[in-house]
Design an enzyme around this catalytic site. Sequence first.
Site, PDB file in Angstrom:
ATOM      1  N   TYR A   7      21.787  26.429 -12.534  1.00 52.46           N
ATOM      2  CA  TYR A   7      21.432  27.434 -13.539  1.00 52.46           C
ATOM      3  C   TYR A   7      21.591  28.812 -12.917  1.00 52.46           C
ATOM      4  CZ  TYR A   7      16.987  26.318 -11.173  1.00 52.46           C
ATOM      5  OH  TYR A   7      16.026  26.033 -10.237  1.00 52.46           O
ATOM      6  N   HIS A  64      22.159  27.998  -7.318  1.00 51.88           N
ATOM      7  CA  HIS A  64      22.924  29.089  -7.921  1.00 51.88           C
ATOM      8  C   HIS A  64      24.280  29.186  -7.223  1.00 51.88           C
ATOM      9  CE1 HIS A  64      18.922  29.956  -9.211  1.00 51.88           C
ATOM     10  NE2 HIS A  64      18.552  30.448  -8.051  1.00 51.88           N
TER      11      HIS A  64
END
Length: 340
Positions: free
Chosen positions: A266, A316
């Site tokens: 995400y 990430h």
Amino acid sequence: MIPMRFLSWARSRFRMKLKTLALLLCIVTCTTLFFSYALREPSGYKYALRLVASTEAPCACRRCLTEAEDDPWFAERFNRSVHPLMARDNSALSDETLKWWQSLQLEKRPANFSEVVEELFQLIPDDVLYADAGPNRCRTCSVVGNSGNLKGSQYGRLIDASHFIIRMNQAPTTGFEEDVGARTTHHFMYPESARDLDNATSLVLVPFKTLDLQWIISALTTGTIKNTYIPVKSRIKANKDKVLIYNPAFFKYIDESWLRGGHGRYPSTGFLGLLFALHICDQVNVFGFGADQHGDWHHYWEKNLEAGAFRDTGVHDGDFEYNVTRLLADKHKIRMFEGR
């Protein structure tokens, strides 16, 4: 015999008609070429419609980040219809969005989302904010990341000059004011990165799971939630009337439209803060993103240059997010400051 005066007038009229015809031909040719490209490229068609529809400046700044001459890359991604913040009116998530959001940090038995949201908005305001874009507004914003490239930058005054100053996670300012500024209007955090705030700063909760929404209720009232997947602050000092909730639907929009999926689990808090600014501001300055001048990834308050191992966790995709940020700067949608 035809008078000379008449011949001169006739020639003048003929030349004028030729010029008018040439001008019309040029306009028709250019318009045909323009829309033939637009119809071949879906993003180009969207771009063409925006150009035709735009009749006035979108903001009162000298340059607006959503100007009429948006290029197809930006026009294809940017969507103002999804609001960055959650309120009662937009809190009902589609099954697809709710399932996607709940998969980010899996909970074994999540509480009922709608019931938690209802309890939440009995505690904090549910006003729809920042939906005031228009030709009379010029809102400037500084998005301040936590990169070590801020050390020695002396960007403090420039950062503090913006209307909104957005920071995220720990982001200390005391002792670093010359480089990172002293003001904060919006502070992004989640339970595991929470810190106390002054009464004038808006706490922007970035929820990755239903428990995060329950945590903010608890942290502002009873203090009963002390753990998520790690120990967290049970109480937090913050003005409950200035607490804002990042919209899970906006979260999903960023992942799909800007990161195209598959780039980390995400988006990072920094990238979420940047896209928030891109949708509520007219001019955006970005500080403290990326590596420092030596290529090291770390936080500006850290002495250990190896402490930025977060870049390689796989949660990430720091490199991809940075490349998108850099491209926004290259397209003059944001202004990027990378240290001195």
